[in-house]
Design a protein around this motif. Structure first.
Motif, PDB file in Angstrom:
ATOM      1  N   GLY A   1       0.664  -1.099   0.136  1.00  0.00           N
ATOM      2  CA  GLY A   1      -0.319  -0.260  -0.121  1.00  0.00           C
ATOM      3  C   GLY A   1       0.899   1.271  -0.182  1.00  0.00           C
ATOM      4  O   GLY A   1       0.732   2.109  -0.768  1.00  0.00           O
ATOM      5  N   TRP A   2       1.852   0.983   1.012  1.00  0.00           N
ATOM      6  CA  TRP A   2       2.796   2.725   0.928  1.00  0.00           C
ATOM      7  C   TRP A   2       3.736   2.889  -0.559  1.00  0.00           C
ATOM      8  O   TRP A   2       3.649   3.877  -0.630  1.00  0.00           O
ATOM      9  CB  TRP A   2       3.893   2.553   1.694  1.00  0.00           C
ATOM     10  CG  TRP A   2       4.711   1.613   1.703  1.00  0.00           C
ATOM     11  CD1 TRP A   2       4.589  -0.276   2.389  1.00  0.00           C
ATOM     12  CD2 TRP A   2       5.655   1.535   1.517  1.00  0.00           C
ATOM     13  NE1 TRP A   2       6.431  -0.293   2.006  1.00  0.00           N
ATOM     14  CE2 TRP A   2       6.762   0.417   1.529  1.00  0.00           C
ATOM     15  CE3 TRP A   2       7.091   3.080   1.233  1.00  0.00           C
ATOM     16  CZ2 TRP A   2       7.978   0.718   0.655  1.00  0.00           C
ATOM     17  CZ3 TRP A   2       7.964   2.875   0.223  1.00  0.00           C
ATOM     18  CH2 TRP A   2       8.945   1.558   0.567  1.00  0.00           C
ATOM     19  N   ARG A   3       4.331   1.727  -1.126  1.00  0.00           N
ATOM     20  CA  ARG A   3       4.360   1.762  -2.346  1.00  0.00           C
ATOM     21  C   ARG A   3       3.535   2.150  -3.302  1.00  0.00           C
ATOM     22  O   ARG A   3       4.113   3.481  -4.112  1.00  0.00           O
ATOM     23  CB  ARG A   3       4.867   0.176  -2.987  1.00  0.00           C
ATOM     24  CG  ARG A   3       6.249   0.023  -1.895  1.00  0.00           C
ATOM     25  CD  ARG A   3       6.949  -1.195  -2.727  1.00  0.00           C
ATOM     26  NE  ARG A   3       7.700  -2.074  -2.005  1.00  0.00           N
ATOM     27  CZ  ARG A   3       9.093  -1.543  -1.505  1.00  0.00           C
ATOM     28  NH1 ARG A   3       9.639  -0.838  -2.965  1.00  0.00           N
ATOM     29  NH2 ARG A   3      10.083  -1.715  -0.593  1.00  0.00           N
ATOM     30  N   CYS A   4       2.821   2.092  -3.331  1.00  0.00           N
ATOM     31  CA  CYS A   4       1.066   2.584  -4.575  1.00  0.00           C
ATOM     32  C   CYS A   4       1.279   4.011  -4.157  1.00  0.00           C
ATOM     33  O   CYS A   4       0.668   4.666  -5.126  1.00  0.00           O
ATOM     34  CB  CYS A   4       0.189   1.350  -4.487  1.00  0.00           C
ATOM     35  SG  CYS A   4      -0.037   0.040  -4.941  1.00  0.00           S
ATOM     36  N   MET A   5       0.800   4.610  -3.199  1.00  0.00           N
ATOM     37  CA  MET A   5       0.556   5.909  -2.417  1.00  0.00           C
ATOM     38  C   MET A   5       1.968   6.932  -3.651  1.00  0.00           C
ATOM     39  O   MET A   5       1.825   7.578  -3.685  1.00  0.00           O
ATOM     40  CB  MET A   5       1.084   5.937  -0.652  1.00  0.00           C
ATOM     41  CG  MET A   5       0.113   5.623   0.113  1.00  0.00           C
ATOM     42  SD  MET A   5      -1.633   6.374   0.687  1.00  0.00           S
ATOM     43  CE  MET A   5      -1.268   7.850   1.194  1.00  0.00           C
ATOM     44  N   PHE A   6       3.089   6.078  -3.268  1.00  0.00           N
ATOM     45  CA  PHE A   6       3.931   7.050  -3.864  1.00  0.00           C
ATOM     46  C   PHE A   6       3.950   7.254  -5.762  1.00  0.00           C
ATOM     47  O   PHE A   6       4.430   8.494  -6.256  1.00  0.00           O
ATOM     48  CB  PHE A   6       5.535   6.696  -3.779  1.00  0.00           C
ATOM     49  CG  PHE A   6       5.393   6.867  -2.040  1.00  0.00           C
ATOM     50  CD1 PHE A   6       5.914   8.290  -1.996  1.00  0.00           C
ATOM     51  CD2 PHE A   6       6.161   6.163  -1.100  1.00  0.00           C
ATOM     52  CE1 PHE A   6       6.645   8.898  -0.611  1.00  0.00           C
ATOM     53  CE2 PHE A   6       6.821   6.211   0.312  1.00  0.00           C
ATOM     54  CZ  PHE A   6       6.435   7.382   0.765  1.00  0.00           C
ATOM     55  N   PHE A   7       3.548   5.982  -5.489  1.00  0.00           N
ATOM     56  CA  PHE A   7       3.541   5.872  -7.503  1.00  0.00           C
ATOM     57  C   PHE A   7       2.399   6.578  -7.368  1.00  0.00           C
ATOM     58  O   PHE A   7       2.651   7.420  -9.121  1.00  0.00           O
ATOM     59  CB  PHE A   7       2.640   4.371  -7.424  1.00  0.00           C
ATOM     60  CG  PHE A   7       4.391   3.186  -7.309  1.00  0.00           C
ATOM     61  CD1 PHE A   7       5.268   3.758  -7.800  1.00  0.00           C
ATOM     62  CD2 PHE A   7       3.449   1.809  -6.736  1.00  0.00           C
ATOM     63  CE1 PHE A   7       5.944   2.452  -7.290  1.00  0.00           C
ATOM     64  CE2 PHE A   7       4.523   0.939  -7.183  1.00  0.00           C
ATOM     65  CZ  PHE A   7       5.495   1.358  -7.474  1.00  0.00           C
ATOM     66  N   CYS A   8       1.537   6.919  -6.956  1.00  0.00           N
ATOM     67  CA  CYS A   8       0.818   8.199  -7.011  1.00  0.00           C
ATOM     68  C   CYS A   8       1.295  10.126  -7.231  1.00  0.00           C
ATOM     69  O   CYS A   8       0.665  10.067  -8.647  1.00  0.00           O
ATOM     70  CB  CYS A   8      -0.261   8.863  -6.170  1.00  0.00           C
ATOM     71  SG  CYS A   8      -1.451   7.275  -6.083  1.00  0.00           S
ATOM     72  N   GLY A   9       2.134   9.705  -6.731  1.00  0.00           N
ATOM     73  CA  GLY A   9       2.957  11.057  -7.229  1.00  0.00           C
ATOM     74  C   GLY A   9       3.097  11.391  -9.036  1.00  0.00           C
ATOM     75  O   GLY A   9       2.835  12.566  -9.988  1.00  0.00           O
TER      76      GLY A   9
END
Length: 453
Positions: free
Chosen positions: A207-215
């Motif tokens: 989940g935390w990795r996908c948060m950053f991908f939203c950048g």
């Protein structure tokens, strides 16, 4: 206290107060410029807030410690690193924006922020590669911070230079505070969605990795805006003046800003930008940790409360941005300093106390409201302190230096708290001190409303 700073810009000789020197864009184009500034800043605050929303997870994966508050302090220190290099980004991109235009600076910096944010999502953790993991994390934070510094130089001038003078305070609140609220709202929404997609322990893995991908959204937006956005009329007139004026040696923006002409202006600006920026980061930036770690609110409920808080930030920013159009920047600063001094410490002390979720939501929203309000007039105040040829550089550096120093406050709050239970008391003490600094700044700065040349 008497006003001691009389060194505000005195370049305007032809235009009466509140009359734009070069006109402003038609309504449709002005709205597009305002949207570009606001949403551009929102996306980059979204990129920064992602880290705050997953701070406890990043602490465990990259900066583990037997003491939870020390682990959090390390994460907030990495957040502060990006803020501390933002003045460098403003120096680079601000000079570029003053020479080549706000539009180009916006596009380059937004693409850079989006890519650097997404790269966090592919970083290996401490358990996978050892000490190189936090080193890579911090290096990437530095790169991200430089590009975000460039965003300030462009977004914080495009909107205000394009709109009618009577609404520049409102635009200031829309970009600086409401844009930040929109950024945190987007981060809250992403947090909510990804918490559902990756429930429980899965969020700590993917989940935390996908948060950053939203950048990467920032990168796409930057490329789109470059196609549709127009340069500001104020900057275009400056270019025409330069073409029709014989070339003469000029100092670099940095030499002028830190030279005799603007040195006092820069120093006085910091009282407002540091006091306001630090309060904002404690009010809005620390809320995820306050709810998650101190109040023990689950991920899903935390994301909902943060969304309510983000909406409150937007409301507070718009309200007090417009108030500054009605009563002036200085009086608005004084009112906000007093309100924060009285209300913020009390709300910090009570937000994490046991009670209903509604009660927690009300305190959360109140804190976020004041966090957005206190920074609402800062952007236009800084714009009005500098002439057009220095506005991007001067605004960007004043904003970023103050907010960089202010961004270290969450780290010091974590270090000063021996346990999570002590965090509300420490936050209350910090809020009092910072409100007093902001109040001193509001008393010594001059009124700038109408100084836009």
């Amino acid at each position: 206290m008497a006003t001691i700073d009389t060194s505000t810009t005195t370049h305007s000789t032809a235009s009466p107060p509140d009359a734009p020197a070069a006109g402003y864009l038609p309504a449709r184009k002005a709205l597009l410029a305002g949207f570009a500034s606001t949403f551009g800043w929102a996306l980059d605050l979204f990129d920064l807030f992602i880290l705050l929303y997953v701070a406890p997870i990043i602490g465990r994966l990259f900066f583990p410690s037997d003491t939870p508050t020390l682990s959090l302090a390390a994460v907030y220190a990495s957040f502060a690193v990006a803020l501390l290099v933002r003045p460098l980004g403003s120096a680079i991109f601000g000079a570029y924006a003053d020479k080549h235009g706000r539009k180009r600076a916006l596009m380059v910096s937004m693409v850079g922020v989006g890519i650097s944010t997404a790269l966090f999502g592919v970083l290996p953790t401490l358990a996978q590669v050892g000490v190189i993991a936090p080193v890579l994390f911090l290096m990437l934070r530095i790169v991200q911070g430089i590009f975000v510094g460039g965003i300030v130089a462009s977004t914080h001038t495009i909107g205000t230079e394009s709109i009618s003078p009577r609404y520049r305070g409102l635009m200031s609140g829309l970009i600086g505070g409401a844009g930040a609220g929109m950024g945190s709202l987007l981060a809250s929404f992403a947090y909510l969605v990804l918490s559902e997609v990756f429930p429980g322990a899965e969020f700590d893995v993917w989940g935390w990795r996908c948060m950053f991908f939203c950048g990467l959204i920032s990168t796409v937006f930057g490329l789109l805006m470059f196609r549709f956005l127009e340069e500001t009329p104020v900057w275009r007139q400056l270019q025409e003046t330069r073409k029709n004026t014989p070339a003469k040696p000029t100092q670099s923006p940095l030499k002028r800003l830190f030279g005799v002409e603007y040195r006092k202006v820069m120093l006085i600006n910091l009282l407002i930008t540091f006091g306001g920026g630090a309060t904002y980061y404690l009010a809005c930036g620390y809320l995820p940790t306050l709810l998650n770690v101190v109040a023990k609110v689950p991920h899903t409920e935390t994301s909902q409360l943060l969304m309510y808080g983000s909406l409150s930030t937007i409301i507070g920013s718009l309200a007090f941005g417009y108030v500054s159009d009605l009563i002036g920047r200085k009086k608005t600063f004084i009112v906000l300093g007093v309100l924060n001094l009285v209300s913020l410490p009390l709300m910090f002390l009570h937000v994490a106390e046991p009670g209903s979720l509604l009660r927690t939501a009300l305190y959360c929203s109140g804190i976020a409201f004041m966090g957005g309000a206190i920074i609402a007039p800062i952007l236009i105040f800084l714009n009005e302190r500098f002439a057009t040829e220095l506005r991007a550089s001067g605004t960007g550096l004043s904003w970023n230096i103050g907010f960089a120093l202010g961004g270290t406050m969450p780290t010091f709050v974590s270090l000063a708290s021996s346990s999570p239970a002590q965090i509300p008391q420490v936050l209350a003490i910090f809020a009092v001190v910072l409100s007093l600094i902001y109040l001193v700044g509001s008393l010594v700065v001059p009124e700038t409303k109408g100084n836009f040349n």
